[in-house]
Write a protein that holds these residues in place. Structure first.
Motif, short mmCIF file in Angstrom:
data_model
loop_
_atom_site.label_atom_id
_atom_site.label_comp_id
_atom_site.label_asym_id
_atom_site.label_seq_id
_atom_site.Cartn_x
_atom_site.Cartn_y
_atom_site.Cartn_z
N ASN A 44 19.97 5.70 42.07
CA ASN A 44 20.88 4.55 42.13
C ASN A 44 20.25 3.32 41.50
O ASN A 44 20.94 2.47 40.93
N HIS A 45 18.94 3.21 41.64
CA HIS A 45 18.24 2.03 41.15
C HIS A 45 17.73 2.21 39.72
O HIS A 45 17.67 1.25 38.95
N LEU A 46 17.37 3.45 39.37
CA LEU A 46 16.80 3.69 38.04
C LEU A 46 17.82 4.20 37.04
O LEU A 46 17.49 4.32 35.86
N GLY A 47 19.02 4.49 37.49
CA GLY A 47 19.99 5.03 36.56
C GLY A 47 21.35 4.41 36.68
O GLY A 47 21.80 3.65 35.83
N ILE A 48 22.03 4.71 37.77
CA ILE A 48 23.43 4.31 37.92
C ILE A 48 23.60 2.80 37.82
O ILE A 48 24.56 2.31 37.24
N ASN A 49 22.67 2.05 38.37
CA ASN A 49 22.78 0.59 38.35
C ASN A 49 21.70 -0.07 37.49
O ASN A 49 21.37 -1.24 37.69
N LEU A 50 21.15 0.67 36.56
CA LEU A 50 19.98 0.17 35.83
C LEU A 50 20.34 -0.77 34.69
O LEU A 50 19.76 -1.84 34.55
N ALA B 128 22.89 -1.19 25.23
CA ALA B 128 21.56 -0.93 25.79
C ALA B 128 21.42 0.52 26.21
O ALA B 128 20.37 1.15 26.02
N VAL B 129 22.49 1.09 26.79
CA VAL B 129 22.45 2.49 27.22
C VAL B 129 22.35 3.42 26.02
O VAL B 129 21.49 4.32 25.97
N LEU B 130 23.21 3.21 25.03
CA LEU B 130 23.19 4.08 23.86
C LEU B 130 21.90 3.92 23.07
O LEU B 130 21.48 4.84 22.36
N SER B 131 21.25 2.76 23.21
CA SER B 131 19.96 2.57 22.56
C SER B 131 18.93 3.56 23.08
O SER B 131 18.05 4.02 22.33
N GLU B 132 19.01 3.89 24.37
CA GLU B 132 18.07 4.86 24.94
C GLU B 132 18.28 6.25 24.34
O GLU B 132 17.33 6.99 24.10
N VAL B 133 19.55 6.62 24.09
CA VAL B 133 19.83 7.92 23.48
C VAL B 133 19.32 7.93 22.04
O VAL B 133 18.72 8.91 21.58
N VAL B 134 19.56 6.84 21.31
CA VAL B 134 19.09 6.74 19.93
C VAL B 134 17.56 6.80 19.89
O VAL B 134 16.97 7.45 19.00
N ALA B 135 16.90 6.14 20.84
CA ALA B 135 15.43 6.16 20.90
C ALA B 135 14.92 7.58 21.13
O ALA B 135 13.91 8.01 20.55
N ASN B 136 15.61 8.33 22.00
CA ASN B 136 15.23 9.74 22.22
C ASN B 136 15.36 10.55 20.95
O ASN B 136 14.54 11.43 20.65
N VAL C 84 6.02 6.82 18.93
CA VAL C 84 6.95 7.21 19.98
C VAL C 84 7.46 5.97 20.72
O VAL C 84 6.69 5.09 21.08
N MET C 85 8.78 5.92 20.94
CA MET C 85 9.38 4.80 21.66
C MET C 85 9.36 5.01 23.17
O MET C 85 9.10 4.09 23.94
N GLY C 86 9.69 6.22 23.61
CA GLY C 86 9.80 6.48 25.04
C GLY C 86 8.45 6.38 25.75
O GLY C 86 7.40 6.68 25.18
N ARG C 87 8.51 5.93 27.03
CA ARG C 87 7.26 5.79 27.77
C ARG C 87 7.43 6.10 29.26
O ARG C 87 6.67 6.87 29.83
N LYS C 88 8.41 5.52 29.92
CA LYS C 88 8.53 5.66 31.37
C LYS C 88 9.22 6.95 31.79
O LYS C 88 9.10 7.37 32.94
N GLY C 89 10.02 7.54 30.91
CA GLY C 89 10.71 8.77 31.27
C GLY C 89 11.92 8.57 32.15
O GLY C 89 12.34 9.48 32.86
N ILE C 90 12.52 7.38 32.12
CA ILE C 90 13.69 7.12 32.96
C ILE C 90 14.89 6.65 32.13
O ILE C 90 15.96 6.41 32.68
N GLY C 91 14.70 6.52 30.83
CA GLY C 91 15.78 6.00 29.99
C GLY C 91 17.03 6.85 30.03
O GLY C 91 18.16 6.31 30.02
N LYS C 92 16.87 8.19 30.14
CA LYS C 92 18.06 9.05 30.14
C LYS C 92 18.95 8.81 31.36
O LYS C 92 20.14 9.07 31.34
N LEU C 93 18.37 8.26 32.44
CA LEU C 93 19.16 7.99 33.64
C LEU C 93 20.16 6.86 33.41
O LEU C 93 21.13 6.73 34.15
N SER C 94 19.90 6.05 32.40
CA SER C 94 20.80 4.92 32.14
C SER C 94 22.20 5.39 31.79
O SER C 94 23.17 4.63 31.93
N LEU C 95 22.35 6.62 31.35
CA LEU C 95 23.66 7.14 30.98
C LEU C 95 24.65 7.06 32.14
O LEU C 95 25.85 6.87 31.95
#
Length: 668
Positions: free
Chosen positions: A17-23, A29-37, A95-106
């Motif tokens: 809830n904190h790292l994804g749904i309401n992040l 910003a959300v689609l940026s995480e997909v593009v970064a992946n 590499v852009m990714g680091r924390k491993g939580i960006g995909k939860l932003s979807l």
């Protein structure tokens, strides 16, 4: 002693809830995480399709095996760079990714996330939903959440890469257009539009020019090797000429937290200013008045300008993009916040960057002021009347006039009319101060305390003379129009309609009549009681009688029908009763104020057979505070009075002519 630990830490799925749904707060910003992946997967093409109720993102990257999905993609908090120091992708990308939580932003924009991926001959797919995750959380089970698996015959992706399909879109997603998304994604990445990374939205490639702001830049400061490319961007389709560009030093010294050693890093990027602050407001309400921080080609901080409390006018013109990769070095502590849109601000690396930006802003403020002042003088001289005015000043006055024009150019003006008005007012002020020997006051006026001009303006006699001169000009135009165009038969109707609210036609000093509703009602009631000795014919021929107070005097105005011929005695007998009634009311109110009665007539009085009789009649009536004015006299006397004022005020006229010329030049 038991081998089992006395203490345990457990992580509940509620963390999603904190790292994804309401992040995340916005769709780009959300689609940026997909593009970064996709970038990290060495994709060369990313295709984003926006349809009704669905967004599909497909790349041609490495794809994932079943084991990689579980160990990397579905592992929340997988830290790729911690396990592989200084890792680059097989193609050599940082590499852009680091924390491993960006995909939860979807989950912050979609209720259902479908992932399909192909690597080599292996095909995999699964579906995650917010409802399923929330149901799992509500059961408080400690076992892992298992997404629904997709059989191969249900997969739509047939070649190597990864496809993410978002459905059950939330309201904020449906409100963004493809054009707006194209613009926002272009602004969030510097790697988009390069030779080896093509991002498309509904089939159209996103390019650096989709950022849609380079063409607005007037002055540019650029940093780092190959930063001349930003100059070219500004010139590529500029609506106005890039007027100045300067390369700047890009070195930043960063001292470690323990002060044991320091390193010198380079930054890249640019800071620019626009012609008008309104250019920094997009049609879709996106605010461009900011300096973003990019790290490894992706936006890391929305706006570093927020860290500076400075409120100087020039900051409203700023826009920029600073690339500071040293903020995210492999092997160093991660200083990005959870939402990957901000940087932890008390980190020593960010503090060093902020200090460097502060130094650059001080330089920009000085240069911007200098450049804007020069531009202001050039622009002002393009107006012939201002150029003539400047050329008529002696050299020291001219320098001060240039400084004044420069400060005007620092102000935020909504449109050309505002600037024209300020030119006019400022030249008037300049002329006044010139006579007073107070031009040095202008040196103490800055764009921040520009309201001080109003304070100086308020007590200036010459400026007041000019303003009254302008009023007189307008009144003369009205009088001449009345004299030229209104027919003889219509004059009495026009005068009857406008005279009571424009007493300046009778007396230039009667600019405004004081409104006293209760007094006026009392007066009119008293007048209604009077028998003024009028015959029925005269009563039908009398237009009206009004009362006004102006300039401390009580005025009774009676308009007689233009074709009526009255005698001196008859007229005096009629109006004397009105005067006595008004004086009675004033005495009852303990007032001893002057009363004047004005009779507006169309024909000369019957006993005005010659000039001597007319003079004797007028003097007799004046003793009783009565004045007779003919319609034609009213117009001609008003014209003579006002023209005499203009003739006597040559200096006010000179300034008036300058100001009128400026207005005509600006509107031509």
């Amino acid at each position: 002693m038991s081998n089992s630990s006395k203490y345990q830490m457990t992580i509940n799925l509620n963390v999603l809830n904190h790292l994804g749904i309401n992040l995340y707060s916005n769709v780009p910003a959300v689609l940026s995480e997909v593009v970064a992946n996709s970038w990290d997967a060495d994709a060369e093409t990313v295709d984003i399709q926006i349809e009704e109720g669905k967004i599909t993102i497909t790349d041609d990257g490495d794809g994932m095996t079943h084991a990689e999905i579980n160990k990397k993609y579905l592992m929340v908090g997988y830290e790729r760079r911690k396990k592989h120091q200084d890792e680059r992708t097989p193609k050599g990308r940082d590499v852009m990714g680091r924390k491993g939580i960006g995909k939860l932003s979807l989950f912050s924009i979609a209720n259902i996330v479908r992932v399909e991926t192909v690597k080599g001959k292996e095909m995999n797919g699964f579906v995650m939903s917010v409802k399923a995750i929330e149901d799992h959380i509500s059961r408080k089970e400690q076992i892992p959440y298992e997404p629904d698996s997709l059989p191969n015959d249900k997969l739509t992706l047939c070649k190597q890469g990864t496809r993410v399909i978002l459905t059950g879109l939330k309201k904020k997603v449906t409100q963004i257009s493809a054009a707006a998304l194209q613009k926002r994604l272009a602004r969030r990445f510097s790697i988009i539009g390069t030779d080896d990374f093509d991002v498309k939205i509904n089939g159209e490639s996103v390019t650096v020019m989709d950022r849609d702001y380079f063409h607005k830049i007037q002055y540019l400061w650029h940093f780092g090797n190959k930063s001349e490319k930003y100059v070219e961007f500004c010139k590529r389709r500029s609506t106005h000429k890039l007027e100045n560009e300067e390369p700047r030093d890009s070195k930043i010294e960063v001292i470690d937290e323990d002060d044991s050693e320091s390193c010198v890093y380079s930054v890249k990027g640019w800071i620019g200013t626009v012609v008008e602050p309104k250019e920094l407001k997009d049609e879709d309400a996106d605010n461009l008045n900011k300096i973003v921080i990019m790290v490894r080609g992706k936006l890391a901080q929305e706006d570093i300008l927020e860290d500076f409390p400075e409120s100087s006018i020039y900051t409203k013109y700023l826009i920029g993009e600073i690339h500071a990769d040293f903020l995210d070095l492999d092997g160093k502590k991660d200083i990005a916040t959870s939402n990957r849109q901000e940087i932890i601000k008390d980190d020593h690396r960010y503090i060093a960057l902020r200090e460097w930006v502060e130094g650059e802003l001080k330089n920009i403020r000085s240069r911007w002021t200098e450049l804007r002042h020069k531009t202001a003088i050039d622009d002002a001289r393009d107006i012939p009347s201002i150029a003539e005015w400047l050329d008529g000043l002696r050299e020291d006055r001219k320098r001060q006039a240039h400084a004044m024009l420069g400060k005007i150019n620092e102000l935020i003006m909504d449109d050309a009319t505002d600037r024209a008005d300020f030119y006019r007012q400022s030249i008037l002020l300049f002329e006044k101060l010139k006579y007073k020997g107070l031009l040095e006051k202008l040196d103490r006026v800055s764009a921040e305390n520009i309201p001080a001009l109003t304070e100086i303006f308020s007590g200036l006699d010459e400026i007041e003379a000019y303003l009254y001169y302008e009023i007189v000009q307008d009144r003369l135009r009205v009088i001449r129009k009345l004299h030229e165009q209104v027919t003889e038969d219509a004059k009495e109707k026009v005068i009857q309609k406008y005279l009571y609210d424009h007493l300046w036609l009778l007396n230039p000093s009667w600019d405004r009549a004081t409104s006293q509703p209760s007094m006026e009602q009392n007066v009119q009631r008293e007048f209604a009681k009077l028998d003024a000795g009028l015959t029925p014919e005269e009563k039908s021929g009398r237009y009206d009688i009004k009362y006004k107070m102006t300039s401390g005097k009580h005025v009774i105005i009676e308009l007689k029908k233009a074709d009526r011929i009255l005698s001196h005695n008859r007229l005096l007998d009629q109006v004397e009763k009105y005067g006595n009634a008004l004086r009675k009311l004033l005495r009852a109110s303990n007032k001893n104020e002057p009363v004047e009665i004005i009779c507006i007539v169309g024909k000369r009085l019957s006993n005005w057979e010659d000039a001597e009789q007319e003079d004797r009649s007028r003097r007799t009536m004046a003793q009783q505070d009565v004045r007779v004015v003919l319609y034609d006299e009213l117009i001609l006397d008003a014209e003579r009075n006002y023209q005499a004022y203009l003739d006597k005020n040559e200096e006010a006229g000179r300034i008036y002519n300058i100001v009128q010329s400026i207005e005509m030049d600006l509107n031509s």
